[in-house]
Motif scaffolding. Structure first.
Motif, PDB file in Angstrom:
ATOM      1  N   VAL A   1      19.296  35.328  92.040  1.00  0.00           N
ATOM      2  CA  VAL A   1      18.275  36.328  92.354  1.00  0.00           C
ATOM      3  C   VAL A   1      17.577  36.760  91.064  1.00  0.00           C
ATOM      4  O   VAL A   1      18.242  37.070  90.071  1.00  0.00           O
ATOM      5  CB  VAL A   1      18.907  37.564  93.035  1.00  0.00           C
ATOM      6  N   GLY A   2      16.260  36.801  91.087  1.00  0.00           N
ATOM      7  CA  GLY A   2      15.524  37.279  89.933  1.00  0.00           C
ATOM      8  C   GLY A   2      15.744  38.765  89.725  1.00  0.00           C
ATOM      9  O   GLY A   2      15.642  39.548  90.669  1.00  0.00           O
ATOM     10  N   GLU A   3      16.035  39.152  88.491  1.00  0.00           N
ATOM     11  CA  GLU A   3      16.318  40.563  88.217  1.00  0.00           C
ATOM     12  C   GLU A   3      15.150  41.491  88.557  1.00  0.00           C
ATOM     13  O   GLU A   3      15.373  42.637  88.941  1.00  0.00           O
ATOM     14  CB  GLU A   3      16.745  40.741  86.758  1.00  0.00           C
ATOM     15  N   PRO A   4      13.875  41.045  88.455  1.00  0.00           N
ATOM     16  CA  PRO A   4      12.777  41.952  88.806  1.00  0.00           C
ATOM     17  C   PRO A   4      12.497  42.056  90.306  1.00  0.00           C
ATOM     18  O   PRO A   4      11.576  42.773  90.706  1.00  0.00           O
ATOM     19  CB  PRO A   4      11.554  41.338  88.082  1.00  0.00           C
ATOM     20  N   LEU A   5      13.242  41.328  91.145  1.00  0.00           N
ATOM     21  CA  LEU A   5      12.923  41.301  92.577  1.00  0.00           C
ATOM     22  C   LEU A   5      12.912  42.709  93.156  1.00  0.00           C
ATOM     23  O   LEU A   5      13.837  43.492  92.938  1.00  0.00           O
ATOM     24  CB  LEU A   5      13.948  40.433  93.317  1.00  0.00           C
ATOM     25  N   ALA A   6      11.850  43.023  93.897  1.00  0.00           N
ATOM     26  CA  ALA A   6      11.683  44.370  94.447  1.00  0.00           C
ATOM     27  C   ALA A   6      12.830  44.717  95.396  1.00  0.00           C
ATOM     28  O   ALA A   6      13.349  43.845  96.107  1.00  0.00           O
ATOM     29  CB  ALA A   6      10.355  44.470  95.192  1.00  0.00           C
ATOM     30  N   PRO A   7      13.241  45.994  95.429  1.00  0.00           N
ATOM     31  CA  PRO A   7      14.355  46.390  96.292  1.00  0.00           C
ATOM     32  C   PRO A   7      14.178  45.959  97.746  1.00  0.00           C
ATOM     33  O   PRO A   7      15.143  45.521  98.388  1.00  0.00           O
ATOM     34  CB  PRO A   7      14.371  47.920  96.153  1.00  0.00           C
ATOM     35  N   GLU A   8      12.957  46.080  98.281  1.00  0.00           N
ATOM     36  CA  GLU A   8      12.731  45.721  99.682  1.00  0.00           C
ATOM     37  C   GLU A   8      12.991  44.239  99.923  1.00  0.00           C
ATOM     38  O   GLU A   8      13.553  43.856 100.955  1.00  0.00           O
ATOM     39  CB  GLU A   8      11.295  46.065 100.101  1.00  0.00           C
TER      40      GLU A   8
END
Length: 238
Positions: free
Chosen positions: A120-127
């Protein structure tokens, strides 16, 4: 449906061969990870998904048997994400977080369910994290998650991110939320603050929160410390 989860830190130093002379400093964390994986095995899942933070090249899904190594950390040591299945396995290497997860599974002799990996990319939005979690939770009748990720890297002046006064309160809330299986609180973790504090676990933890919606799991905090100025948390949900 999600039936169990183990939350573990993902520093390569968790692997004794990588830590070398400092290996003993992570003994308590390793013991807690072993206990957390025992909770996963006891849940008798149909599928185990290992989720961890990843750079661009390591994002996306990985099949059972996918290879990883610790050569980038000076140790000629290879791992695989569970046993190979006899089918051809793409040789795309696991990101370091999933390689540590694979090492934990090998160390504990996991043979309780098929395995998949997700970087998972660390910047991925919470939603988007929670939506990915919902998809994982629907993959099988009984799903377990091994969630890899660290809390802040700013707990001391010698930490990778130097000292940030916001780090200790952030990590305390992370430990509380994960220890209590507080899905709403995990979803509410501030993505921007997490990035500023170099907390690699934020996105994987929010994937867990999405998978855990409606599962009514209870949590236990098994370990919380910052031996290198980086927050490490181990928790089990069941």
């Amino acid at each position: 449906m999600l039936v169990a989860a183990a939350v573990c830190p993902c520093p390569p130093l968790l692997v004794p061969e990588v830590a070398a002379g400092a290996a003993f400093e992570m003994d308590a964390a390793r013991a807690a990870c072993t206990d957390a994986l025992g909770v996963l095995a006891a849940a008798r899942p149909d599928l185990l998904v290992v989720v961890g933070p990843a750079e661009q090249s390591g994002r996306g899904s990985f099949p059972q048997g996918a290879p990883g190594s610790f050569r980038g950390f000076g140790v000629d040591m290879a791992v695989r994400l569970g046993p190979t299945t006899g089918h051809s396995v793409p040789e795309r290497e696991l990101p370091p977080s999933l390689a540590v997860g694979a090492w934990l599974l090998e160390r504990t002799g996991w043979a309780d369910a098929p395995i998949e990996g997700l970087g998972v990319g660390e910047p991925l939005a919470p939603e988007r994290c929670t939506e990915a979690g919902r998809v994982i939770g629907a993959k099988a009748g009984r799903v377990a998650l091994l969630v890899m990720g660290d809390a802040s890297a700013c707990r001391t002046v010698k930490a990778p991110g130097y000292l940030d006064e916001r780090a200790a309160p952030f990590d305390a809330e992370v430990a509380r939320a994960l220890g209590a299986a507080d899905v709403a609180a995990v979803k509410a973790l501030d993505a921007e603050l997490a990035q500023e504090l170099k907390a690699s676990g934020r996105a994987p933890w929010q994937v867990l929160a999405g998978a855990a919606e409606g599962a009514n799991l209870t949590g236990a905090l098994l370990y919380e410390d910052a031996p290198y100025g980086v927050g490490y948390v181990v928790a089990a949900w069941s």
